[in-house]
Design a protein around this motif. Sequence first.
Motif, PDB file in Angstrom:
ATOM      1  N   TYR A 157      -0.322   6.477   3.635  1.00 34.08           N
ATOM      2  CA  TYR A 157      -0.461   7.695   4.423  1.00 34.08           C
ATOM      3  C   TYR A 157      -1.275   8.791   3.710  1.00 34.08           C
ATOM      4  CZ  TYR A 157       2.946   5.801   7.717  1.00 34.08           C
ATOM      5  OH  TYR A 157       3.576   5.018   8.650  1.00 34.08           O
ATOM      6  N   ASP A 158      -1.697   8.524   2.455  1.00 38.87           N
ATOM      7  CA  ASP A 158      -2.391   9.546   1.682  1.00 38.87           C
ATOM      8  C   ASP A 158      -3.895   9.293   1.553  1.00 38.87           C
ATOM      9  OD1 ASP A 158       0.065  10.802   1.215  1.00 38.87           O
ATOM     10  OD2 ASP A 158       0.467   9.506  -0.513  1.00 38.87           O
ATOM     11  N   HIS A 159      -4.362   8.064   1.760  1.00 45.33           N
ATOM     12  CA  HIS A 159      -5.781   7.776   1.565  1.00 45.33           C
ATOM     13  C   HIS A 159      -6.504   7.685   2.903  1.00 45.33           C
ATOM     14  CE1 HIS A 159      -5.169   3.666   2.862  1.00 45.33           C
ATOM     15  NE2 HIS A 159      -4.240   3.461   1.923  1.00 45.33           N
ATOM     16  N   GLU A 168      10.860   3.107  -4.767  1.00 41.07           N
ATOM     17  CA  GLU A 168      10.427   4.146  -3.837  1.00 41.07           C
ATOM     18  C   GLU A 168      11.619   4.843  -3.167  1.00 41.07           C
ATOM     19  OE1 GLU A 168       7.310   5.150  -3.172  1.00 41.07           O
ATOM     20  OE2 GLU A 168       6.399   3.736  -4.584  1.00 41.07           O
ATOM     21  N   ASP A 172      -8.181   3.166  -1.631  1.00 35.97           N
ATOM     22  CA  ASP A 172      -7.307   3.824  -2.601  1.00 35.97           C
ATOM     23  C   ASP A 172      -8.056   3.901  -3.938  1.00 35.97           C
ATOM     24  OD1 ASP A 172      -5.322   4.782  -4.207  1.00 35.97           O
ATOM     25  OD2 ASP A 172      -3.953   3.090  -3.933  1.00 35.97           O
ATOM     26  N   ASP A 175       0.854  -1.198   0.000  1.00 32.91           N
ATOM     27  CA  ASP A 175       0.000   0.000   0.000  1.00 32.91           C
ATOM     28  C   ASP A 175       0.890   1.249   0.000  1.00 32.91           C
ATOM     29  OD1 ASP A 175      -2.012   1.846   0.222  1.00 32.91           O
ATOM     30  OD2 ASP A 175      -2.757   1.139   2.166  1.00 32.91           O
ATOM     31  N   SER A 176       1.420   1.587  -1.172  1.00 35.97           N
ATOM     32  CA  SER A 176       2.399   2.681  -1.236  1.00 35.97           C
ATOM     33  C   SER A 176       1.779   4.040  -0.902  1.00 35.97           C
ATOM     34  CB  SER A 176       3.047   2.724  -2.627  1.00 35.97           C
ATOM     35  OG  SER A 176       2.064   2.946  -3.626  1.00 35.97           O
ATOM     36  N   ARG A 177       0.449   4.187  -1.028  1.00 34.79           N
ATOM     37  CA  ARG A 177      -0.213   5.445  -0.696  1.00 34.79           C
ATOM     38  C   ARG A 177      -0.942   5.371   0.659  1.00 34.79           C
ATOM     39  NH1 ARG A 177      -0.418   5.026  -6.192  1.00 34.79           N
ATOM     40  NH2 ARG A 177      -2.189   3.606  -6.130  1.00 34.79           N
ATOM     41  N   LYS A 233      -3.321   6.249  11.783  1.00 33.45           N
ATOM     42  CA  LYS A 233      -2.546   5.442  10.834  1.00 33.45           C
ATOM     43  C   LYS A 233      -1.542   4.555  11.568  1.00 33.45           C
ATOM     44  CE  LYS A 233      -3.941   6.762   6.661  1.00 33.45           C
ATOM     45  NZ  LYS A 233      -4.455   5.802   5.646  1.00 33.45           N
ATOM     46  N   THR A 259      -6.144  -1.904   0.393  1.00 31.33           N
ATOM     47  CA  THR A 259      -5.185  -1.143   1.177  1.00 31.33           C
ATOM     48  C   THR A 259      -4.848  -1.935   2.448  1.00 31.33           C
ATOM     49  OG1 THR A 259      -6.925  -0.040   2.408  1.00 31.33           O
ATOM     50  CG2 THR A 259      -6.191   1.021   0.359  1.00 31.33           C
TER      51      THR A 259
END
Length: 883
Positions: free
Chosen positions: A91-93, A232, A97, A87-89, A156, A120
């Motif tokens: 901290y953003d969703h 990354e 996602d 889940d590379s995103r 999170k 996610t």
Amino acid sequence: MKYIKYLILFIIVSTIVGSIALVGIYFYIKPDLPSVTVLKDVRLQTPMRIYTHDGKLISQYGVKRRIPVKLEEVPQELIDAVIATEDSRFYDHYGIDPIGIMRAAFNLAITGEKQQGASTLSMQLARGFFLTREKTYIRKIKEIFIALHMEQELSKQEILELYLNKVELGHRSFGFGAAAQVYYGKPLAKLNLAQIATLAGLPQAPSVLNPISRPQRSVERRRIVLLRMLDEKLITRAQFDDAVSQPVTARKHGAEIELDAPYLADLIYAEMIEIYGKEEAETGGYQVYATAPSHLQEAAQDAVVRNIHDYDERHGYRGPIDYLWNQPVVEDESVNSEAERADAQTQQAAASKTRAEWDNEAIIAALKQIESYSPLIPAVVLEVKEQSITVLDENEQTRVIEWAGLDWARPYITDSRQGNEPERAAQIVTEGAVIHIRMQDEQWRLAQIPDVSGAFVAIDPQNGAVQAVVGGYSFYQSQFNRATQAKRQVGSNIKPFVYSAALEHGYTLASVINDAPINQWNANTGVAWRPENSPAEYDGPIRMRKALGKSKNVVSVRLLRGVGLDATVKHIARFGFNEQEIPRDETVSLGSGSHSPLEMVRAMSVIANGGFLVKPYFIDNIQDEYGKVLWEANPVWACDPCSGPTGEAEVKDIEALLAEQLNQEQSLVATDKKEAKPSAPRVISAQNAFLVSEMMRTGVRANGSWNNKTYWLGTGWRARNILQREDIAGKTGTTNDSRDTWFSGFHHSLVATAWLGFDDMNRKLGRATRNQNLINRNPEKYNWIGNALVGSEDGAKAAGPAWIRFMQVALQDVPYSPMPIPEDIVRVRIDRTTGKLTRRTDHTTLFEYFLQGTEPKSYIREDEIIDPAELESTDESEPEEVF
């Protein structure tokens, strides 16, 4: 414009319908969504772990392996690897996602297959806690709503920590802490990048990507994880190249057991199940700390196993388990014809394989099928020399067993008969024989699975904390715990309590009782009762101290008659025995009652601690998975007073106190602090306990002077000679025909009871004849706690060695500390023969302890004095060797 209007209308309608459908779906699945309370109080299903008092893991219970870790304890590389891969995103969703969902939907439209889940970490966590892996649309919708709900209630960091501890990673490991132990036998902090990447790749499909079952696929998955970390910019190219080239180092590891103590662990497990129920106990993450320290538990286990093998070896070798080749021809006694017998022997020989047909791989495979228990290891004999053999064991190790590991193995005939001592190795085994071997004193030796059983239990007499418990030779052979469950006749182990009753009724250590045969006719049965001493030797008038030290049976009977049967039974019950289980006849004085080793050690603790009845307990404290103490033991203590009134008043009302204590079982209830230290009930006076312990001290030593003919041995004299301590006391116990043997004894800081016997109560322990091989090996000093013991088995020879070996470890660093002398105890000089006061100071006298006011009042006259040194001895033999 017309088409644009239709498109806009379609979008509006679709949005309305979709919203209505979404709301409808939400209300449809709402009952299945977890509550806020559940989300904020998520409990991981963590197995119960049991530790010794000093923190060594002895067992783990529960199907799921889990070792909870806090987020700050997780290596940053692992966090990076998981987020980059799963889940590379993250901290953003907000739980879902959209980009991932659109990608998965596009892939479904193109291929028609649900290949990408777009889950996610929050969605995976939701599925792991509340859903299944079933690939259905309704499950995915539920997953989305739960994830959104979860993101509202948890941070999170909390979600990430839960995920790292919850995710399934194969081989029954849940969470990365457990996976690190299962696959690498290490904590997370000690893993390298390649190992971290391997674990981070497991959540997608743990059954087919794990490095044990599918190492090649694991390597491919590891490379993908490392590539994601490289993309990354979480690792450098050099780190990537190094990690991707690492070999697979994973192999399955069990729980990191530091001391295998299954009998102790099973007792604690059963108590936890009784309190919490099976599911809660096994999954609640409890960390249970036993009262037993690891060094004492290990010493007890070693002592019991060694003692059982010592008995087994001195009674002879029962032969190999089997033969892989050189199968001996066995005659069929049912065949009468010589021709038929010869034909049968020919067929047996033809069926037997030759050495050439057995390579090492086949040998090892055959050995793996042999029943075995630690410390025994199956092996096959490869070569037989004059006085040594070479074997290959199941661990693929070649061992040489020298004559010192073989010379004990004379043939077993019966429990009371052994064959001649072997002179050559070929008289014991042949090539191709399947045998057991074991390590003892840094030397390999021939062995066999013993038939005999043993038990051992030790407690702290001050509060009842169990310091060691062993229920048999091997828990994996028999889970029956003989230390706590076996009710066996106790023999002379009961005598200290009979003598204690006598002290309560006016007898003293100097009281003289007639040690002479008893012949009592019973008109009801028409049979005469003739209790005998063992051995059947009688000393005539004898002082009480000496009578207990030499364990005189007829004296015990006469003391019971002097006190009275009912009074004796009630007094014995004071020591914690169930009065209903105490025989109501004179045989009680000889130990005809049946009690467990745990009951015996508890009773002996009353003498050791000065007269208080403590209650044995096994659990010191219980903690949750994060180390918070949930419960601590609050035992009664042998102190007067501790935090409440104690004293002689308690002795008078002992029956009520015992009944109350039996009804008040300890309950494991959450508590923030211990209650004030409670006092144990006093069941005998401190003076009574001291005087009994004094008599028991003479039972574990040599007494008097050989030159002055006052020399005599207590039945457990080897204990003092080997331990070289004066601050110990003990009592042997042997039942009729040596079916049960006991040794109970104590230092005032530790009490222990050892038992040896067959599980078949009808089987006698028998006797052992002298094995000249063992004497030849060390002719100047017999091994009195080993195989050179000869004659009928009894408490001193059969059970005593286990107690001695345990105490050698337990008392190693304990300074000399004799039993404190209570108030109102006086010491006066008496005549050795009559127990009267004397003005002489030579070998015909000795000092003796008395309760003040009970000391003798009259002096012996000169014409009454008997000087043993002037008597003609009828025994020309030297005393048994003392060292």
